[in-house]
Design an enzyme around this catalytic site. Sequence first.
Site, PDB file in Angstrom:
ATOM      1  N   PRO A  32      95.414 104.413  99.804  1.00  0.00           N
ATOM      2  CA  PRO A  32      96.366 105.002 100.759  1.00  0.00           C
ATOM      3  C   PRO A  32      95.668 105.826 101.840  1.00  0.00           C
ATOM      4  O   PRO A  32      96.249 106.089 102.885  1.00  0.00           O
ATOM      5  CB  PRO A  32      97.250 105.903  99.892  1.00  0.00           C
ATOM      6  CG  PRO A  32      96.933 105.587  98.476  1.00  0.00           C
ATOM      7  CD  PRO A  32      95.596 104.918  98.437  1.00  0.00           C
ATOM      8  N   GLU A  51      95.355 107.786  89.743  1.00  0.00           N
ATOM      9  CA  GLU A  51      95.370 108.578  90.980  1.00  0.00           C
ATOM     10  C   GLU A  51      94.319 108.099  91.984  1.00  0.00           C
ATOM     11  O   GLU A  51      94.261 108.577  93.109  1.00  0.00           O
ATOM     12  CB  GLU A  51      95.168 110.065  90.681  1.00  0.00           C
ATOM     13  CG  GLU A  51      96.370 110.722  90.020  1.00  0.00           C
ATOM     14  CD  GLU A  51      97.680 110.498  90.785  1.00  0.00           C
ATOM     15  OE1 GLU A  51      97.748 110.880  91.960  1.00  0.00           O
ATOM     16  OE2 GLU A  51      98.623 109.938  90.188  1.00  0.00           O
ATOM     17  N   ARG A  77      94.509  82.434 105.733  1.00  0.00           N
ATOM     18  CA  ARG A  77      95.210  81.584 106.700  1.00  0.00           C
ATOM     19  C   ARG A  77      94.496  81.518 108.040  1.00  0.00           C
ATOM     20  O   ARG A  77      94.826  80.684 108.867  1.00  0.00           O
ATOM     21  CB  ARG A  77      96.676  81.982 106.842  1.00  0.00           C
ATOM     22  CG  ARG A  77      96.927  83.462 107.014  1.00  0.00           C
ATOM     23  CD  ARG A  77      98.410  83.778 107.018  1.00  0.00           C
ATOM     24  NE  ARG A  77      99.078  83.095 108.090  1.00  0.00           N
ATOM     25  CZ  ARG A  77      99.938  82.079 107.939  1.00  0.00           C
ATOM     26  NH1 ARG A  77     100.252  81.654 106.741  1.00  0.00           N
ATOM     27  NH2 ARG A  77     100.481  81.512 108.977  1.00  0.00           N
ATOM     28  N   ASP A 130     100.863  82.295 115.163  1.00  0.00           N
ATOM     29  CA  ASP A 130     101.447  83.355 114.351  1.00  0.00           C
ATOM     30  C   ASP A 130     101.777  84.572 115.185  1.00  0.00           C
ATOM     31  O   ASP A 130     101.106  84.888 116.156  1.00  0.00           O
ATOM     32  CB  ASP A 130     100.461  83.804 113.258  1.00  0.00           C
ATOM     33  CG  ASP A 130     100.659  83.025 111.980  1.00  0.00           C
ATOM     34  OD1 ASP A 130     101.614  82.243 111.909  1.00  0.00           O
ATOM     35  OD2 ASP A 130      99.847  83.208 111.064  1.00  0.00           O
TER      36      ASP A 130
HETATM   37  C1  9D3 Z   1     101.986 109.148  93.801  1.00  0.00           C
HETATM   38  C2  9D3 Z   1     100.514 109.345  93.724  1.00  0.00           C
HETATM   39  N1  9D3 Z   1     100.027 109.952  94.969  1.00  0.00           N
HETATM   40  C3  9D3 Z   1      99.893 111.410  94.752  1.00  0.00           C
HETATM   41  C4  9D3 Z   1     100.457 112.172  95.864  1.00  0.00           C
HETATM   42  C5  9D3 Z   1      98.760 109.413  95.422  1.00  0.00           C
HETATM   43  C6  9D3 Z   1      98.538 107.971  95.206  1.00  0.00           C
HETATM   44  C7  9D3 Z   1      97.547 107.535  94.346  1.00  0.00           C
HETATM   45  C8  9D3 Z   1      97.333 106.184  94.154  1.00  0.00           C
HETATM   46  C9  9D3 Z   1      99.313 107.033  95.860  1.00  0.00           C
HETATM   47  C10 9D3 Z   1      99.091 105.659  95.660  1.00  0.00           C
HETATM   48  C11 9D3 Z   1      98.100 105.243  94.806  1.00  0.00           C
HETATM   49  C12 9D3 Z   1      97.857 103.790  94.595  1.00  0.00           C
HETATM   50  N2  9D3 Z   1      97.828 103.036  95.848  1.00  0.00           N
HETATM   51  C13 9D3 Z   1      96.869 102.156  96.158  1.00  0.00           C
HETATM   52  O1  9D3 Z   1      95.977 101.930  95.368  1.00  0.00           O
HETATM   53  C14 9D3 Z   1      96.905 101.506  97.446  1.00  0.00           C
HETATM   54  C15 9D3 Z   1      97.838 101.579  98.526  1.00  0.00           C
HETATM   55  C16 9D3 Z   1      99.054 102.312  98.695  1.00  0.00           C
HETATM   56  O2  9D3 Z   1      99.549 103.043  97.814  1.00  0.00           O
HETATM   57  N3  9D3 Z   1      99.710 102.185  99.883  1.00  0.00           N
HETATM   58  C17 9D3 Z   1      99.269 101.386 100.878  1.00  0.00           C
HETATM   59  N4  9D3 Z   1      98.146 100.693 100.786  1.00  0.00           N
HETATM   60  C18 9D3 Z   1      97.444 100.798  99.605  1.00  0.00           C
HETATM   61  S1  9D3 Z   1      96.027 100.004  99.279  1.00  0.00           S
HETATM   62  C19 9D3 Z   1      95.868 100.651  97.782  1.00  0.00           C
END
Ligand code: 9D3
Length: 243
Positions: free
Chosen positions: A88, A115, A153, A168
Amino acid sequence: MRFDVITLFPEMVQAVTQSGVTSRAAEQGLITLNCINPRDYATDKHRTVDDRPYGGGPGMVMKADVVLSTIRDAKQQSPASKVVYLSPQGKTVNQAMMSSAAKEEGLILLCGRYEGIDERIIELAVDEEWSIGDYVLSGGELGAMVVIDSITRLLPGALGHEQSAEQDSFSDGLLDCPHYTRPEEIEEKPIPAVLKSGNHAEIAKWRRMEALGRTYQKRPDLLEKLDLNEQDKKLLEVFLRQQ
Ligand code: 9D3
């Protein structure tokens, strides 16, 4: 192109080789998907891959030693590949990033769970950090699958009909034009007459106008990034006058 995916849920990622364009690309040898499970690199009796966060707090963190050993092995198998951590905190992916990644020999896609991963892994072994958008997922696997699908793709031969990747949405910065098939009329809604005219220049012009108009209405942010030529400006004016 080679994808090595480091994941605790290999069966989830393998699904991309079971349907559609990505499945055919795998059969044709255009892509190779190799999943590597960090659990196989854990050394203790319980094959532990996660541990409690230093400083306290909820959730667990993927262990640096286990994940680093996994990445090292992936790099040994694919020395030319970039290491991408799906997270994220990453840069939000877009079509331009996928196009440039499609030119790589391979990618090592690291999927986090819990996490996330120990920060030192990112400092020591990650080249790029990518997000697939601003919403919360349970882990990186869906991100890796999105990246694999989108890159595949773009590979020559993956779509069969070669123009499709170019046509696309986003490849020219615009949304796609609307599409119609039979029946010619449904619930008193006919198809646009121009599509039956047989005039291919008029059809192409109409499609361009619709693409410009819909982008203006639905995604003005995309249109702002473009420098429209005079012909496109006129087509957009015609579209807006007709609304
Ligand atoms: C609810 C947990 N959060 C704490 C405030 C942090 C968090 C940790 C781990 C939020 C998401 C994740 C897991 N997400 C991914 O591994 C992930 C992801 C995403 O959540 N959103 C957009 N792209 C991606 S790429 C990998």
